[in-house]
Design an enzyme around this catalytic site. Sequence first.
Site, mmCIF file in Angstrom:
data_model
loop_
_atom_site.group_PDB
_atom_site.id
_atom_site.type_symbol
_atom_site.label_atom_id
_atom_site.label_comp_id
_atom_site.label_asym_id
_atom_site.label_seq_id
_atom_site.Cartn_x
_atom_site.Cartn_y
_atom_site.Cartn_z
ATOM 1 N N ASP A 241 36.944 45.228 34.179
ATOM 2 C CA ASP A 241 36.219 43.973 34.293
ATOM 3 C C ASP A 241 34.792 44.303 34.721
ATOM 4 O OD1 ASP A 241 35.612 41.281 34.334
ATOM 5 O OD2 ASP A 241 37.374 40.715 35.491
ATOM 6 N N TRP A 242 33.899 43.354 34.541
ATOM 7 C CA TRP A 242 32.476 43.589 34.759
ATOM 8 C C TRP A 242 32.207 43.752 36.268
ATOM 9 C CZ3 TRP A 242 34.056 43.520 30.279
ATOM 10 C CH2 TRP A 242 33.266 43.442 29.127
#
Length: 739
Positions: free
Chosen positions: A285-286
């Site tokens: 995930d970012w």
Amino acid sequence: MKLRRHAFTGSLVALGIALAAAAPAAAQDQPRPWMDAGLAADARVKAVLAQMTEDEKLTLVFGYFGTDFAPKNGYKAPAEARQGSAGYVPGIPRLGIPPQWQTDAGVGVATQGGAARKRGRTALPSGLATAASWDVDLAHAGGAMIGAEARASGFNVMLAGGVNLMREPRNGRNFEYGGEDPLLAGTMVGAQIAGIQSNHIISTVKHYAVNDQETDRDTGNSIIDQGAARTSDLLAFQIAIEKGDPGSVMCAYNRVNGTHACEHPWLLTDVLRRDWGYKGYVMSDWGATHSTAPAANAGLDQDSGFPFDKQPYFGAPLKAAVAKGEVSAARLDAMAGAILHAMFANGLFEKPIADAPMDLAPAMLADHAEVTRRDAEGGAVLLKNRDAILPLSTMTKKIVVIGGRADKGVLAGSGSSLVYPVGGNAVPGLKPTTWPGPVMYYPDAPLAAIRAQAPGAEIVFADGGNAGSAAKLARDADVAIVFATQWAGEAFDVSLTLEDGQDKLIAAVAKANPRTVVVLETGGPVLTPWRDQVSAILAAWYPGTQGGNAIANLLFGKENPSGHLPVSFPASLDQLAKPAAPSKGDTTYGEGATVGYKWYDAKGLTPAFAFGHGLSYTEFAYSGLSARADGGTVSASFTVRNTGKVKGKAVPQLYVAGAGWEAPKRLGAFDKIALAPGEAKQVSLKIDPRLLATWDGAGNGWKIAGGTVQVMLGTSARDIVATVPVTVAPRTIAVGWRP
């Protein structure tokens, strides 16, 4: 995805693009066997890896945010990225490897809030609404629709497929997910993933794993027994992967038993690769990557969304780690190979993206409006309908519509999954207007749709800001419809109590006029202290860009409600496994696999509305339940008949009960059956044998003890219409078994 501030090296973007373009010129004239679509994906991966330089492999494993973001030291996205998008990974032109253009998320093509221009796109209802349809075909059709819009918008990777179980009903992202049961969530989300990927693009499944609250999500620690995880959260992921075959798994922000999910060897290598045989790639995930060698060696394949990590871990630091032997050349090959495998398997080479228009053809949007409207209608749940107040007659003389900004539009959930609609926000300026907002209302107003359904009626709207005034207005109406809303989104958790005095409003209106209908637009379950006072309740969830029309169609019987709850509605907070609001630090899931309705059953609690519950404008009768042990599992058959006067859809649910399980019963199988008045159908369902088993940690597999199992046919977890026993033989099921 989450936006966070930290320093970064601005030249890294340019370096990555340069590495992608750098190539021995002679190689461009060599044969390219990996471009042969007739070869198996594994063979194609092997062929292209043999021609790749180390720098080219490093290019594939490091991704950039696709949108300019000034708070990150003036970050500028690569020019080749789709502005306003979630991410971009450069391609390798000399080898014919296309770039990866990544878009959020599970309900449609999202645009990042900081983008100067927003893409107007179709939004499905929330993931929870689709799960509430219990309709696998509908989920697939919705996935195919948003995947088509992603492809038409210039994207070949969609960050969709949220399957985290609802352990915490206050989780701000519950609206993105598939509910509280692993079979239902995994099956429905898997169908959506398959629909997305039917467009020759990659879908993820996320957020892996035990990512069940937003409070302290970056460092919070989910503590759970491994065996309990196998039969709950991980089983949901396993089923979704089996059903949808996603090209990518997105690992989560949180820690699991002390280790960050994106550098967790047990989750990423032992379970995902070794036990489940997963061949796609793991992306972070970012901002969820926290190291270089530990993450790479644990099983992370792609570090996504630079500049949101503290360092560009899979940029220059990974190149240095390979040079030092901290990450082996073989491991880098496996990382790049997993990414390539997903690209080959999903047709990214054979079906390249042509362009990226900001606007889509009106004809496509019109067709897609029908898809999202059907999804909203199929997932709305009629919780209560006293004295058959619904459906409303089109000849009703006076209708008072109150609250929920129903004169403007329908509410959406916010965060990285937010889709901007054609026509823009119907209620702009509501705070927060920036992350995790904006608060979005899609411009499909229920009020206008209600007026269209009853053109001869006097229809009056009140905003609901004053409960007394609203009650006075409702007193002499034939029916009062109260729209109640609860905004939720990424990066925060919510209260289960409706905000801004809406409970008081509903109670006041119902006291003035008992013919009161409540329409809920929420991200998940809420408390309903007024449920005994109103005549009807329709849970519309976040109903998407055609939500107003869908709600009106259901209220007036143009469509028959057929949704059933994918979650339990608690009667009070003290019924929850964790009555207190989510907190920072360790969250111990002592309830183990006893999630949702299983908790209510195990503790002898009666929810306000049970998992699986849903009413219709017709009636269904069930008969002839039989069950048999069949090929190492259990099969059941029964007849369902529409005994009412209108067509409708039944949702028969099979539950199973055995000794030594985490709860009295488990959902074992389900179906959705369309029936005309008087029509009957014979239904046969097979139960996944893992749902008859317990997890054997020592043997690393599933074990059916053998003996008598009760097979129960119900219309909800609390409404069981028939039960039969069946004797099953002892059985051991391998960890990698697939149905």
